[in-house]
Design a protein around this motif. Structure first.
Motif, PDB file in Angstrom:
ATOM      1  N   VAL A 115       0.846  -1.197   0.000  1.00  0.00           N
ATOM      2  CA  VAL A 115       0.000   0.000   0.000  1.00  0.00           C
ATOM      3  C   VAL A 115       0.876   1.239   0.000  1.00  0.00           C
ATOM      4  N   GLN A 116       0.756   2.044  -1.059  1.00  0.00           N
ATOM      5  CA  GLN A 116       1.467   3.327  -1.089  1.00  0.00           C
ATOM      6  C   GLN A 116       0.432   4.406  -1.382  1.00  0.00           C
ATOM      7  N   VAL A 117      -0.161   4.936  -0.317  1.00  0.00           N
ATOM      8  CA  VAL A 117      -1.253   5.911  -0.480  1.00  0.00           C
ATOM      9  C   VAL A 117      -1.088   7.044   0.513  1.00  0.00           C
ATOM     10  N   GLU A 118      -1.712   8.195   0.202  1.00  0.00           N
ATOM     11  CA  GLU A 118      -1.739   9.312   1.143  1.00  0.00           C
ATOM     12  C   GLU A 118      -2.553   8.900   2.360  1.00  0.00           C
ATOM     13  N   LYS A 119      -2.327   9.618   3.445  1.00  0.00           N
ATOM     14  CA  LYS A 119      -3.043   9.314   4.687  1.00  0.00           C
ATOM     15  C   LYS A 119      -4.549   9.504   4.484  1.00  0.00           C
ATOM     16  N   SER A 120      -5.313   8.533   4.918  1.00  0.00           N
ATOM     17  CA  SER A 120      -6.780   8.653   4.885  1.00  0.00           C
ATOM     18  C   SER A 120      -7.336   7.682   5.910  1.00  0.00           C
ATOM     19  N   THR A 166      10.064   6.800  -4.907  1.00  0.00           N
ATOM     20  CA  THR A 166       9.913   6.898  -6.361  1.00  0.00           C
ATOM     21  C   THR A 166       9.567   5.516  -6.923  1.00  0.00           C
ATOM     22  N   LEU A 167       9.185   5.500  -8.191  1.00  0.00           N
ATOM     23  CA  LEU A 167       8.881   4.214  -8.836  1.00  0.00           C
ATOM     24  C   LEU A 167      10.117   3.316  -8.857  1.00  0.00           C
ATOM     25  N   LYS A 217       1.146   0.351 -12.437  1.00  0.00           N
ATOM     26  CA  LYS A 217       0.652  -0.762 -13.273  1.00  0.00           C
ATOM     27  C   LYS A 217       1.773  -1.285 -14.182  1.00  0.00           C
ATOM     28  N   ALA A 218       2.533  -0.356 -14.750  1.00  0.00           N
ATOM     29  CA  ALA A 218       3.633  -0.774 -15.631  1.00  0.00           C
ATOM     30  C   ALA A 218       4.645  -1.621 -14.845  1.00  0.00           C
ATOM     31  N   LEU A 219       4.913  -1.193 -13.618  1.00  0.00           N
ATOM     32  CA  LEU A 219       5.836  -1.964 -12.768  1.00  0.00           C
ATOM     33  C   LEU A 219       5.271  -3.349 -12.464  1.00  0.00           C
ATOM     34  N   ALA A 220       3.974  -3.363 -12.096  1.00  0.00           N
ATOM     35  CA  ALA A 220       3.324  -4.631 -11.736  1.00  0.00           C
ATOM     36  C   ALA A 220       3.357  -5.587 -12.928  1.00  0.00           C
ATOM     37  N   ASP A 221       3.077  -5.049 -14.120  1.00  0.00           N
ATOM     38  CA  ASP A 221       3.111  -5.894 -15.337  1.00  0.00           C
ATOM     39  C   ASP A 221       4.499  -6.505 -15.512  1.00  0.00           C
ATOM     40  N   LYS A 222       5.507  -5.627 -15.344  1.00  0.00           N
ATOM     41  CA  LYS A 222       6.888  -6.081 -15.522  1.00  0.00           C
ATOM     42  C   LYS A 222       7.242  -7.198 -14.538  1.00  0.00           C
ATOM     43  N   ALA A 232      19.773  16.975  -9.523  1.00  0.00           N
ATOM     44  CA  ALA A 232      18.916  16.671 -10.684  1.00  0.00           C
ATOM     45  C   ALA A 232      19.045  15.192 -11.074  1.00  0.00           C
ATOM     46  N   ALA A 233      20.244  14.657 -10.972  1.00  0.00           N
ATOM     47  CA  ALA A 233      20.458  13.261 -11.353  1.00  0.00           C
ATOM     48  C   ALA A 233      19.794  12.299 -10.354  1.00  0.00           C
ATOM     49  N   LEU A 234      19.617  12.767  -9.117  1.00  0.00           N
ATOM     50  CA  LEU A 234      19.011  11.895  -8.101  1.00  0.00           C
ATOM     51  C   LEU A 234      17.488  11.900  -8.178  1.00  0.00           C
ATOM     52  N   ASP A 235      16.948  12.991  -8.760  1.00  0.00           N
ATOM     53  CA  ASP A 235      15.494  13.117  -8.835  1.00  0.00           C
ATOM     54  C   ASP A 235      14.903  11.940  -9.607  1.00  0.00           C
ATOM     55  N   GLY A 236      13.825  11.395  -9.057  1.00  0.00           N
ATOM     56  CA  GLY A 236      13.209  10.258  -9.733  1.00  0.00           C
ATOM     57  C   GLY A 236      13.833   8.933  -9.320  1.00  0.00           C
ATOM     58  N   ARG A 237      15.031   8.982  -8.755  1.00  0.00           N
ATOM     59  CA  ARG A 237      15.676   7.744  -8.306  1.00  0.00           C
ATOM     60  C   ARG A 237      15.570   7.587  -6.797  1.00  0.00           C
ATOM     61  N   LEU A 238      15.683   8.723  -6.094  1.00  0.00           N
ATOM     62  CA  LEU A 238      15.624   8.692  -4.627  1.00  0.00           C
ATOM     63  C   LEU A 238      14.516   9.621  -4.147  1.00  0.00           C
ATOM     64  N   ALA A 239      13.777   9.201  -3.130  1.00  0.00           N
ATOM     65  CA  ALA A 239      12.746  10.056  -2.530  1.00  0.00           C
ATOM     66  C   ALA A 239      13.362  11.401  -2.133  1.00  0.00           C
ATOM     67  N   ARG A 240      12.578  12.473  -2.218  1.00  0.00           N
ATOM     68  CA  ARG A 240      13.079  13.817  -1.932  1.00  0.00           C
ATOM     69  C   ARG A 240      13.727  13.908  -0.544  1.00  0.00           C
ATOM     70  N   PHE A 241      13.084  13.263   0.456  1.00  0.00           N
ATOM     71  CA  PHE A 241      13.607  13.425   1.814  1.00  0.00           C
ATOM     72  C   PHE A 241      15.002  12.816   1.986  1.00  0.00           C
ATOM     73  N   LYS A 242      15.399  11.927   1.048  1.00  0.00           N
ATOM     74  CA  LYS A 242      16.740  11.333   1.136  1.00  0.00           C
ATOM     75  C   LYS A 242      17.778  12.176   0.397  1.00  0.00           C
ATOM     76  N   GLN A 243      17.319  13.081  -0.445  1.00  0.00           N
ATOM     77  CA  GLN A 243      18.266  13.846  -1.265  1.00  0.00           C
ATOM     78  C   GLN A 243      19.021  14.856  -0.411  1.00  0.00           C
TER      79      GLN A 243
END
Ligand code: MCA
Ligand code: AMP
Length: 504
Positions: free
Chosen positions: A57-62, A87-88, A114-119, A460-471
């Protein structure tokens, strides 16, 4: 056999009309929670989720995220909550490793997941947004609220929470029904939670603190929560008069102390403020006490162990310490290398044992074995000392770990990403004292010969690879990294050199 953890939550049947969660205008009673989690549990079964299967489960708080947690427990599945900041690229590892039978994500991520799950040959995701809407709720809404809880014993799996490792790959900590139940019972009693309590809940719900410490303690006491989407000082000060307790990471309390709205009157309705996940500065503790008359109760836990120690409810809550081992839990200080017990009053590795301690890392028997002593004590990686009165203090970490705003960040993960960037020869990632986050991530980088890469290009190179809070919050360039005679980077020296970088 009954469902072990659900047996601890009788309020779902017995306190039907009591509010379980208030979120803005919405009030979800215990009866609503029983019905809605029953519908979702029926959906899990309809989807083919079998006992022991993982639900990622990767969802916003609810509120629905919490009902989904209850549904997993009721259906005998293991919840696998994931930080929404991942990140994905990061997600691919967790999904591939855990092989969940069901995936739930935010609608904005559906296509990517979905693309990840298919893979990976996994089922397509269902969606759930921050208002609790999406395909999960739509489909569960058409199903019956009645559900017979799947029988589960104390040692059956209830959740897998991934924690990063000092040696690379993240490890899934397997928590059983009794790990969670025993800690919930203990915390309810130690912190005196009753059905009259109202917990102000501003933490994220994908980590142990906001999920198990807050929610299981509420469920086992049959009390109520006010849910905030995140920590927002305006909301917190507006709602404090309606709550009786609050749990937070130290950043919550440093922000409150820096706010003129923190007064005795503002905190008058609260009976207990709890802090954990990172060290609370003794100075913050003292300021909070002076401003409100409340001594924040600091406790110490880990994803793998739930809560281990706590300052007392009655008696002195000693600033800079994490209190006593909780009832039923043993803590000792040992030599980090050989494991021999240290003499009283000396610094060593904190080791713990009790019904709270996890059963091992998912599909990693060697890593599991390496972190337990032969007599069953778990090696926490935290360095501590126990004083003559029995108070435990954490004085450092035997593991290379940065804790920023309560999130754990393992430098090795960031270093391997930075080292792979063109123009970088090598890097060392450290935590530097930060007035808001406790510690902030800083990267010390050596450029590859003849190149001139800058900090922006690295981020910029880390964006998309690592979550923002780790950058890294800052990148510093040096000609070479300081090393000891064993060629090991001297991180302590780097931390010392840069310790005033974020000084207020
Ligand atoms: C957000 N950002 C962060 C952090 N949080 N950067 C470093 N460290 C963080 N913790 C970044 C965002 O990516 C964003 O970057 C910018 O800061 C602002 O984001 P925003 O969401 O507005 O931040 P915030 O609302 O001020 O959040 C800070 C926070 C939050 C309130 C401290 O991180 C938080 O609620 N932390 C609690 C963590 C927790 O629950 N830990 C428990 C782990 P940009 O603007 O560049 O995009 S469980 C545990 O440790 C054990 C079991 C235990 O003992 O409890
Ligand atoms: P996590 O892996 O997110 O569960 O984080 C667990 C780690 O957070 C522990 O091993 C400690 O290093 C740290 N931690 C938790 N509570 C405290 C505390 N009260 N004081 C200092 N460190 C803490």
């Amino acid at each position: 056999m009954t469902n072990h953890l659900m047996r601890h939550f009788p309020a779902l049947r017995e306190r039907a009309a009591t509010p379980f969660i208030t979120a803005g205008e919405r009030i979800i009673s215990y009866a609503d929670a029983a019905d809605q989690s029953g519908r979702i549990a029926n959906l899990l079964i309809a989807q083919g989720v079998a006992p022991g299967d993982r639900v990622a489960v990767q969802v916003e708080k609810s509120v629905e995220m919490i009902l989904l947690y209850l549904a997993c427990v009721r259906a005998g599945a293991a919840l696998l909550p994931l930080n929404t900041a991942y990140t994905l690229t990061e997600l691919e590892y967790f999904l591939g490793d855990a092989e969940p039978a069901m995936i739930v994500c935010g609608p904005e991520r559906e296509a990517g997941v979905k693309a990840l799950a298919d893979k990976l040959g996994l089922p397509a995701p269902m969606t759930l947004d921050s208002d609790g809407l999406g395909t999960l709720s739509a489909r569960a809404g058409g199903l019956a609220p009645d559900f017979t809880d799947v029988a589960r014993g104390p040692d059956d799996l209830a959740a897998i929470l991934y924690t990063s490792g000092t040696t690379g790959r993240s490890k899934g900590a397997m928590l059983t029904h009794e790990n969670l139940a025993s800690n919930a019972r203990t915390l309810r009693d130690y912190w005196r939670f009753t059905a009259q309590d109202v917990l102000l809940h501003a933490l994220p719900v994908f980590h142990s603190h906001g999920l198990f410490v807050a929610i299981n303690t509420t469920l086992v006491a049959g009390s109520s929560m006010i849910f905030l989407p995140r920590f927002d000082a305006d909301d917190v000060f507006r709602l404090l008069p309606q709550a009786t307790t609050m749990m937070g990471v130290p950043t919550f309390y440093t922000r409150m102390v820096g706010d003129p709205r923190l007064t005795r009157e503002a905190a008058a309705h609260i009976r207990l403020f709890v802090s954990g996940s990172a060290p609370l500065l003794a100075e913050t503790h003292r300021q909070f006490l002076a401003m409100t008359g409340h001594a924040i109760l600091e406790r110490y836990g880990m994803t793998e162990t739930n809560m281990n120690t706590s300052n007392p409810y009655d008696g002195e809550r000693r600033p800079g310490t994490v209190g006593f081992p909780l009832p039923g839990i043993q803590a000792r200080i040992c030599d980090p290398d050989g494991g021999a017990p240290c003499p009283d009053g000396t610094i060593g590795m904190i080791e713990v044992k009790g019904p709270n301690v996890f059963t091992g890392y998912w599909r990693m028997p060697e890593k599991t074995a390496a972190e337990f002593r032969s007599d069953g004590f778990f090696i926490t990686g935290d360095l501590g000392i126990i004083d003559a009165d029995g108070y435990v203090s954490i004085v450092g970490r035997g593991k290379d770990l940065v804790i920023s705003g309560g999130y754990n960040i393992y430098p090795i993960e960031i270093e391997s990403e930075i080292d792979a960037i063109d123009g970088v020869a090598e890097s060392a990632v450290i935590g530097v004292p930060h007035p808001d986050l406790g510690e902030a991530v800083v990267a010390v980088v050596v450029r590859a010969p003849g190149t001139n890469i800058d900090g922006e290009a690295i981020i910029a190179a880390l964006d998309g690879r690592l979550a923002r809070f780790k950058q890294p919050r800052r990148v510093i360039f040096v000609d070479e990294l300081p090393r000891n005679t064993m060629a090991k980077v001297q991180k302590q020296r780097l931390r010392e050199e840069h310790k005033a970088m974020f000084a207020a």
